[in-house]
Design an enzyme around this catalytic site. Structure first.
Site, PDB file in Angstrom:
ATOM      1  N   TYR A  20      -5.450  10.619 -10.269  1.00 10.39           N
ATOM      2  CA  TYR A  20      -6.282  11.542  -9.115  1.00 10.39           C
ATOM      3  C   TYR A  20      -6.075  12.900  -9.597  1.00 10.39           C
ATOM      4  CZ  TYR A  20      -5.236   7.591  -6.200  1.00 10.39           C
ATOM      5  OH  TYR A  20      -5.315   6.516  -5.696  1.00 10.39           O
ATOM      6  N   TYR A 148       0.597   1.132   1.412  1.00  2.00           N
ATOM      7  CA  TYR A 148      -0.289   1.286   0.089  1.00  2.00           C
ATOM      8  C   TYR A 148       0.114   0.215  -0.885  1.00  2.00           C
ATOM      9  CZ  TYR A 148      -1.726   3.320  -4.201  1.00  2.00           C
ATOM     10  OH  TYR A 148      -2.324   3.394  -5.404  1.00  2.00           O
ATOM     11  N   ASP A 248       4.546  -7.158  -0.693  1.00  5.17           N
ATOM     12  CA  ASP A 248       4.298  -6.382  -1.837  1.00  5.17           C
ATOM     13  C   ASP A 248       5.542  -5.585  -2.411  1.00  5.17           C
ATOM     14  OD1 ASP A 248       3.596  -4.152  -3.838  1.00  5.17           O
ATOM     15  OD2 ASP A 248       1.755  -3.594  -2.346  1.00  5.17           O
ATOM     16  N   LYS A 277       5.193  -2.958 -11.621  1.00  2.00           N
ATOM     17  CA  LYS A 277       5.965  -1.752 -11.868  1.00  2.00           C
ATOM     18  C   LYS A 277       7.229  -1.965 -13.128  1.00  2.00           C
ATOM     19  CE  LYS A 277       4.677   1.141  -8.283  1.00  2.00           C
ATOM     20  NZ  LYS A 277       4.139   2.460  -9.037  1.00  2.00           N
TER      21      LYS A 277
HETATM   22  N1  PMP Z   1       1.667  -1.708  -4.449  1.00  2.00           N
HETATM   23  C1  PMP Z   1       2.581  -0.617  -4.310  1.00  2.00           C
HETATM   24  C2  PMP Z   1       3.853  -0.652  -3.061  1.00  2.00           C
HETATM   25  C3  PMP Z   1       2.684   0.202  -5.219  1.00  2.00           C
HETATM   26  O1  PMP Z   1       3.794   1.226  -5.113  1.00  2.00           O
HETATM   27  C4  PMP Z   1       1.755   0.242  -6.340  1.00  2.00           C
HETATM   28  C5  PMP Z   1       1.593   1.462  -7.243  1.00  2.00           C
HETATM   29  N2  PMP Z   1       1.970   2.520  -6.686  1.00  2.00           N
HETATM   30  C6  PMP Z   1       0.525  -0.705  -6.296  1.00  2.00           C
HETATM   31  C7  PMP Z   1       0.765  -1.655  -5.376  1.00  2.00           C
HETATM   32  C8  PMP Z   1      -0.280  -0.601  -7.406  1.00  2.00           C
HETATM   33  O2  PMP Z   1       0.171  -0.735  -8.872  1.00  2.00           O
HETATM   34  P1  PMP Z   1      -0.517  -0.633 -10.012  1.00  2.00           P
HETATM   35  O3  PMP Z   1      -0.467   1.123  -9.755  1.00  2.00           O
HETATM   36  O4  PMP Z   1       0.204  -0.935 -11.022  1.00  2.00           O
HETATM   37  O5  PMP Z   1      -1.984  -0.720  -9.877  1.00  2.00           O
END
Ligand code: PMP
Length: 428
Positions: A20, A148, A248, A277
């Site tokens: 970003y 998100y 997620d 992550k």
């Molecule tokens: N889902 C959640 C809840 C996240 O916090 C993130 C990353 N901030 C993602 C998906 C996407 O993961 P990545 O940045 O490894 O593509």
């Protein structure tokens, strides 16, 4: 020859995109020379205590001798082979461990490169499952506002349409449905009215294939901690309406909220779960999408007969070896105690921020600490103030938040929280 700090930064400004970021108005960017334990050393010699775990990923600290040794050992065996037609011990061991550790019923694992891709895979699994059941009309997703799930197109389509940072692309995204997020706090009374919006959407729209949510912690959309009862009842509603549940757990997985997986707070098992992550302890990029046998059987008995996905770096042995080692360390290190220590240190250390005029709320869950401000601040103003205090904190809008590596000592944690207090005290 090693580049100087100025040479690195000049090259960076000329050619390198950051998350970003803009080349016209670049944000303050710092060159890192090395990182050790919970300390990041900049190329100009300054040392910063890491409050971010490099965006939820580094659990056991940087430059960890056991992790390093595992990386070297695996590279001497096999660094990469294609996963089509070939398999290997690191991947099999990892998938077995993930099945063992995650909630009951999640038996099949699809490995991929990053969190966003694991969300794409989860969405595709849900679509292929309903197709296999002769229900191709079930093609839409229900997501929560303030949610998100990543930056790729499928993942963007289920992020909050306003706060999800992706509204620019709204004409190019699949049209999904959105429900109001829960208002009941993790620690408070559950308000049953929180479920009204999900109930309305599920009752009105037969075409919903799956509901996707971040269990217990809505992260990037506001760092909100919500009631486990909400999650429990959403699971029941999904079953009643023949809608799959995708959890997620990319940010919450592996102990961050005080349970190994946030779904455990509600005692539920989703149909599909995304992990990423900190899967490799922050050493390599790797993600996993798990599903139950109902989904895998359906997909494999369906028209295609196979699951239609297969990334080049699927099951990368180096990444799998790091994940295996990270999980071993996590279990050996008494992670419950580590996270409990973080929780009490964050509670104590951030409590004084409540008295500051700029602060609207302070909240802590497991290894996550949040200081919510009344006014959104620009990163360009705040970031250098944190660096001046010798701490690495990357705020976002109104949110100053930290999720330190599990190995942070009480002393380091109190330096981190004191630094946050000092910076926030300068804001009016
Ligand atoms: N889902 C959640 C809840 C996240 O916090 C993130 C990353 N901030 C993602 C998906 C996407 O993961 P990545 O940045 O490894 O593509």
């Amino acid at each position: 020859m090693a580049l100087s700090n100025d040479e690195i930064l000049a090259g960076d400004r000329a050619h390198v995109w950051h998350p970003y970021s803009s080349f016209l108005t670049p944000s303050p960017t710092y060159a890192v020379r090395k990182a050790q334990g919970v300390t990041i050393t900049l190329a100009d010699g300054r040392e910063l205590i890491d409050g971010m775990s490099s965006w939820w990923s580094v659990l056991h600290g940087y430059n960890h001798p056991i992790m390093n040794a595992a990386l070297v050992a695996q590279s001497e065996q096999v660094s990469h082979v294609m996963f089509g037609g070939l398999t290997h011990e690191p991947a099999v061991t990892l998938c077995q461990k993930l099945v063992e550790l995650t909630p009951q019923g999640l038996n099949k694992v699809f490995l991929s490169d990053s969190g966003s891709v694991s969300v794409e895979v989860a969405m595709k699994m849900a679509l292929q499952y309903w197709h296999s059941q002769g229900r191709p009309e079930k093609h839409q997703f229900l997501a929560l506002k303030k949610g998100y799930h990543g930056d790729t197109f499928g993942a963007m389509s289920v992020c909050d349409p306003v706060t999800g940072m992706h509204h620019l692309f709204s004409d190019n995204l699949m049209r999904q449905r959105f429900a109001e997020p829960p208002s009941s706090d993790f620690y408070g009374e559950f308000n049953p009215a929180d479920l009204d919006s999900v109930k309305e959407q599920l009752a009105a729209h037969d075409q919903i294939a799956a509901l996707i949510l971040e269990p217990i912690v809505q992260g990037t959309g506001g760092m909100r901690f919500y009631s486990p009862e909400y999650l429990r009842q959403v699971r029941t509603l999904c079953d009643q309406h023949e809608v799959l549940l995708i959890a997620d757990e990319i940010a919450t997985g592996f102990g961050r909220t005080g349970k190994l997986f946030a779904c455990e707070h509600a005692g539920i098992s989703p149909d599909i779960m995304c992990l990423g992550k900190t899967l490799t302890g922050g050493y390599m990029t790797l993600a996993a999408t798990l599903c139950n046998d109902k989904i895998s059987d359906g997909i494999c008995r369906g028209e295609a007969g196979v699951f239609m996905h297969g990334p080049t770096f699927m099951g990368n042995p180096l990444a799998c070896a790091m994940a295996n080692t990270s999980i071993e360390l996590l279990l050996q290190n008494n992670w419950q105690q580590q996270v409990a220590n973080l929780e009490s240190g964050l509670r104590q250390g951030l409590a004084p921020c409540r008295e500051l005029p700029a602060v609207a709320d302070v909240r802590v869950l497991g290894g996550i600490g949040v200081v919510q401000l009344h006014q959104a601040q620009t990163l360009d103003t705040l970031q250098p103030l944190f660096v001046d205090e010798g701490i690495w904190v990357r705020p976002f809008g109104k949110l100053v938040y930290v999720m330190p590596p599990y190995v942070m000592s009480a002393d380091e944690l109190s330096r981190l929280t004191q630094g946050i207090y000092k910076v926030v005290a300068q804001l009016s």
